[in-house]
Every structure is written in C-alpha cells, then in structure tokens.
Motif scaffolding. Structure first.
Motif, short mmCIF file in Angstrom:
data_model
loop_
_atom_site.label_atom_id
_atom_site.label_comp_id
_atom_site.label_asym_id
_atom_site.label_seq_id
_atom_site.Cartn_x
_atom_site.Cartn_y
_atom_site.Cartn_z
N LYS A 101 0.83 -1.21 0.00
CA LYS A 101 0.00 0.00 0.00
C LYS A 101 0.86 1.26 0.00
N VAL A 102 1.89 1.27 0.83
CA VAL A 102 2.78 2.43 0.89
C VAL A 102 3.50 2.60 -0.44
N SER A 103 3.89 1.50 -1.05
CA SER A 103 4.61 1.56 -2.33
C SER A 103 3.72 2.12 -3.43
N ILE A 104 2.45 1.71 -3.44
CA ILE A 104 1.53 2.20 -4.46
C ILE A 104 1.27 3.69 -4.29
N ILE A 105 1.05 4.13 -3.05
CA ILE A 105 0.83 5.56 -2.80
C ILE A 105 2.06 6.36 -3.22
N ALA A 106 3.25 5.87 -2.84
CA ALA A 106 4.49 6.57 -3.21
C ALA A 106 4.67 6.61 -4.72
N ALA A 107 4.34 5.50 -5.39
CA ALA A 107 4.49 5.45 -6.85
C ALA A 107 3.52 6.41 -7.53
N LEU A 108 2.26 6.46 -7.05
CA LEU A 108 1.29 7.37 -7.63
C LEU A 108 1.70 8.82 -7.42
N LEU A 109 2.22 9.12 -6.22
CA LEU A 109 2.71 10.48 -5.95
C LEU A 109 3.85 10.84 -6.89
N MET A 110 4.79 9.92 -7.04
CA MET A 110 5.96 10.18 -7.87
C MET A 110 5.57 10.39 -9.33
N VAL A 111 4.72 9.51 -9.85
CA VAL A 111 4.32 9.60 -11.25
C VAL A 111 3.51 10.87 -11.51
N SER A 112 2.57 11.18 -10.62
CA SER A 112 1.74 12.36 -10.83
C SER A 112 2.54 13.65 -10.69
N ILE A 113 3.52 13.68 -9.79
CA ILE A 113 4.38 14.86 -9.67
C ILE A 113 5.26 15.01 -10.91
N MET A 114 5.81 13.90 -11.37
CA MET A 114 6.64 13.94 -12.58
C MET A 114 5.84 14.38 -13.80
N SER A 115 4.54 14.08 -13.80
CA SER A 115 3.70 14.45 -14.94
C SER A 115 3.50 15.95 -15.06
N GLN A 116 3.88 16.69 -14.02
CA GLN A 116 3.75 18.15 -14.05
C GLN A 116 5.07 18.85 -14.34
N ASN A 117 6.16 18.26 -13.90
CA ASN A 117 7.43 18.97 -13.97
C ASN A 117 8.52 18.29 -14.80
N VAL A 118 8.68 16.98 -14.62
CA VAL A 118 9.77 16.27 -15.30
C VAL A 118 9.37 15.88 -16.72
N ILE A 119 8.25 15.15 -16.83
CA ILE A 119 7.69 14.78 -18.14
C ILE A 119 6.29 15.37 -18.18
N PRO A 120 6.12 16.59 -18.69
CA PRO A 120 4.84 17.30 -18.57
C PRO A 120 3.72 16.73 -19.43
N ILE A 121 3.10 15.66 -18.93
CA ILE A 121 2.02 15.01 -19.67
C ILE A 121 0.68 15.19 -18.96
N HIS A 122 0.69 15.85 -17.81
CA HIS A 122 -0.51 16.13 -17.02
C HIS A 122 -1.26 14.83 -16.72
N ILE A 123 -2.54 14.71 -17.08
CA ILE A 123 -3.33 13.54 -16.67
C ILE A 123 -3.23 12.37 -17.65
N ALA A 124 -2.35 12.47 -18.65
CA ALA A 124 -2.29 11.43 -19.68
C ALA A 124 -1.95 10.05 -19.12
N PHE A 125 -1.24 9.99 -17.99
CA PHE A 125 -0.84 8.70 -17.44
C PHE A 125 -1.99 7.98 -16.73
N ILE A 126 -3.03 8.71 -16.33
CA ILE A 126 -4.07 8.12 -15.48
C ILE A 126 -4.84 7.00 -16.18
N PRO A 127 -5.38 7.21 -17.38
CA PRO A 127 -6.12 6.11 -18.01
C PRO A 127 -5.24 4.92 -18.38
N ILE A 128 -3.92 5.13 -18.46
CA ILE A 128 -3.01 4.03 -18.75
C ILE A 128 -2.70 3.22 -17.50
N LEU A 129 -2.50 3.92 -16.40
CA LEU A 129 -1.98 3.29 -15.18
C LEU A 129 -3.07 2.82 -14.21
N ILE A 130 -4.11 3.63 -14.00
CA ILE A 130 -5.04 3.37 -12.89
C ILE A 130 -6.03 2.21 -13.14
#
Length: 436
Positions: A101-130
């Motif tokens: 559970k902790v790993s999933i929360i950490a992974a979601l935080l990391m991916v969603s933060i990266m989607s804004q700053n590192v790889i700016p794809i915004h919500i594009a990862f959500i329908p692929i990952l969730i």
C-alpha cells in the motif's frame, strides 16, 4: 445579486445534488448570464463561442483514452498487476500488505508529480496506469477517496511550487498577469511567495492519509475493454515503445494530440495485433475519456459567460470599499472571491489573467506587498484546479478510479479534495497574505 456568485453557487449546488456536471455548468452559466442582464440568445452565443476554445484539449483526452485502452489490450499492465498479487498471496502477511500500500501511494505520488514537472504530460498517465490497478487496489482495501486526493495533490502541488514544466507556465502566467496590470515583477519572485500556500497541500495530504487509512471494500468488476491478448515479449516491447513514443512526441511537439497519435500508430504498424480488434479497443478507450473532454468544453463555455457578465470587477470593488483598512478581512475576501471564480472556471491557467487584472491594482491600492499579492493570486488559481467539478485535475482521477463505475466524481473526488486540499491551501494562502 452578483452574476458570478449566482452562476458558481448554482453549478456547485446542482453538482452536489448529482446532476450531471455538464448540465450543471450550462444551467449555472445561463442563470449567471440572465442575472447580469444578458439575453437568452446572447448567453447561448457566448457559451458556444467559449466551447471552441476547449476543442484541442477535448480531442487530446479522447485520443489518450484510446491509447490507454491499447496499452491495456497489450497485456503489459495485467502482467505487472498479477505479479504483485501473486507476491502478496505468497507472503500472506500484514507487513507485506502495508508495504504494498505504501509503495503504491508513493508510486502514484511520484508519477503524478513527474507528470507536471519532469515529463509534462498532465493527466495522460491516469487512463493508462489506474484502471488496470483497480483489482489490486481492491485486494489491498484502498479507499479510493484517498487515492483521488493523492493524484490531485500530485497534479496541483508541483506546478504551484516548482518553476519547471507546468510550474513554469503557471508562474509565468502570474508574471504576465502583473505586467498586464501595469506592475513589473520577475519570474524569480513568484516561487518564494508560493512556498507557504503550497505547504497547505502537504498538510492536507498528511491529514487525508490519516483519515482514509481504514479498509474499504469494493466489488471487483471489469474496469475497461476485455483483454483477450496473452501478453508476450513482443507485445510488451510494442507497448513500451508506444509509451516512450507518446511521451517523447508530446514533449517535442507540445501537443497531446500528436503524442497520442504516435503511440496509437505504433500499435497499428507493429502487426502484432489484428487491426479490427485494435479499432474496437481504440473506440472503447475514446469513449472512456471523451466525457472529460465534454466537461472541459462546457467549462470553457461557462468561463466565457462569467467573463462576459463583467461582474467579477464589481464584486471585488464592492468588497474593497466595504472593508477598506482591515487587512485581515481584505485578504480573506480576496481569497473568497478567487475561490468562487476559480471553482466555476475550473482552470488556474485560465483564471489567473482574470483575477490578476483586478487583484493587482486593488492589492497595491490597499497597501499589500507584492509577495502577498502573488501568494493570494497563486492560491486562488490552485483552488480551482484542486476542487472544482470542472477541473481536469479532478476529472482525470475520477476517470481512472471510476473505470468500473464505483467512484463518484462529486462525492468521491471533488468533496474530499476540496476538504483536504482546498481548505488547508486556503488557510495557508491567508497566512501568506497576512505575513508577507
């Protein structure tokens, strides 16, 4: 009555009563326009003209939904999920479940933060990952309201604080807003002034992690197109290449449309799948994300009507005249107005130019410092993205978490994000406006 207040309150009230958000946006816009003295035909014309401004983003989300369905069809996400589930069942211990559970929360935080700053794809990862992870989340007993807050945090906190990616766009928008109002500030002045408001996100996330820590039961259902493809090395490689191509093309062209098209075309020209089946999956995926596009179109129409009423300025001016000399009430009222406007429009990037043109001269006249005005405008912008029913930062998490029909947009995403993100950010923004 003020037309902006009427429009936003009606839209929010109808949404809370579970009326479809698109209908709530239209009724709210129509009500606000009529209160402002506009004719029916004029409101409809302005609403329609506003819709055209959201056409690109609507098509982008639809294509991303189709691409997400093809990724799921390749079997790559199913392989990952089944691997984790087998590992959990093998361990059969509470410690393993907590770590997962902790790993999933950490992974979601990391991916969603990266989607804004590192790889700016915004919500594009959500329908692929969730959606592929929903069965695993059910197995672990996650409360999806917590996951909605985690995702929305990751989609909003980074651009408020970090001046790269979407953060650069957001903070440049504030700079441009000041320039339009005749006041010069530098880009480097923005981020330091937003540290205190951004801290509200962190406090809210911590509270949510504690409040939603208990097990919640969901029924395991199909969360998307049925995958009849058995994953193998070839299909997994194709999926990985398609993902890399999508993100790469989007970054190079600054277009989600062409990024999604690149990924989709790789599936078709790989000849690893039957075209007819790929086409069926593509259409199913487009349907999954098309609703977000429709809401964004309606939100653009709503924003157009709000701007056309001309009632934002009188609302702020009336507050300034009434509360002149009382700094605490002035800052609180400016944030309240910002909350109302941004909750209605649902996009910080579209709202900041509107409120900056009013808040900058008003703040200067009332004796507020430049950092305080920056903090108030930045806070107001973030409030719309974090809690509005019409924001893609709430619509995106709902699209992923609600893929199996067990997550309500208003009560499971917007209400929790408003309570645990908007309220702490509002309080932090108030502190910043007072002490800076």
């Amino acid at each position: 009555m003020n037309a902006v207040v009427v429009a936003v309150l009606i839209m929010i009230a109808l949404s809370l009563l579970r009326l479809n958000v698109v209908l709530a946006l239209f009724i709210g816009a129509l009500s606000g326009g009529l209160v402002a003295g506009m004719q029916y035909s004029e409101v409809i014309s302005v609403f329609t003209d506003g819709i055209t401004g959201g056409a690109e983003i609507a098509l982008s989300y639809a294509l991303l939904g189709g691409f997400a369905a093809l990724i799921a069809y390749s079997g790559i996400t199913e392989v990952l999920v089944q691997f984790i589930i087998r590992a959990l069942k093998k361990e059969e211990s509470q410690k393993a479940r907590v770590i997962a559970k902790v790993s999933i929360i950490a992974a979601l935080l990391m991916v969603s933060i990266m989607s804004q700053n590192v790889i700016p794809i915004h919500i594009a990862f959500i329908p692929i990952l969730i959606p592929p992870l929903l069965s695993l989340m059910n197995e672990l007993g996650f409360d999806r309201r917590l996951l909605a807050i985690v995702l929305t945090f990751g989609l909003t906190f980074p651009y408020v604080l970090f001046p790269i990616g979407f953060g650069q766009i957001f903070q440049n928008t504030i700079v441009n807003g000041f320039e339009s109002a005749g006041v010069e500030i530098t880009f480097g002045q923005v981020a330091p002034a937003l540290v205190i408001p951004a801290s509200g996100f962190v406090v809210g996330l911590a509270l949510a992690l504690f409040y939603y820590r208990k097990h919640r039961t969901y029924e395991t259902k199909d969360s998307g197109p049925v995958n009849e493809t058995e994953a193998n090395f070839g299909t997994i490689i194709i999926a990985l290449v398609a993902i890399i191509a999508t993100f790469g093309v989007q970054v190079l062209t600054d277009s989600m449309i062409f990024g999604a098209l690149a990924g989709i075309m790789i599936f078709f020209i790989s000849f690893q799948f039957k075209w007819k089946r790929l086409d069926n999956e593509l259409v199913s995926g487009i349907k999954m994300m098309a609703y977000i596009g429709i809401v964004m179109l309606a939100a653009n129409g709503f924003a157009g009507v709000i701007s056309e009423t001309g009632h934002v300025t009188p609302l702020v001016d009336g507050i300034a005249e009434t509360l002149a000399g009382n700094k605490i009430l002035i800052v609180a009222s400016m944030l309240l107005v910002g909350l109302i406007v941004t909750m209605g429009i649902g996009s910080s990037f579209a709202t900041i130019p509107i409120i900056a043109s009013i808040f900058v001269p008003m703040g200067m006249e009332l004796g507020l410092s430049l950092p305080a005005i920056i903090a108030i405008i930045g806070t107001a912008g973030a409030l719309g993205d974090a809690g509005s029913p019409a924001s893609d930062s709430t619509l995106g998490p709902t699209a992923g978490l609600g893929a199996d029909g067990q997550h309500d947009h208003i009560w499971d995403t917007c209400v929790p994000t408003f309570i645990f993100l908007n309220i702490p950010v509002l309080m932090a923004g108030f502190v910043a406006g007072i002490i800076l």
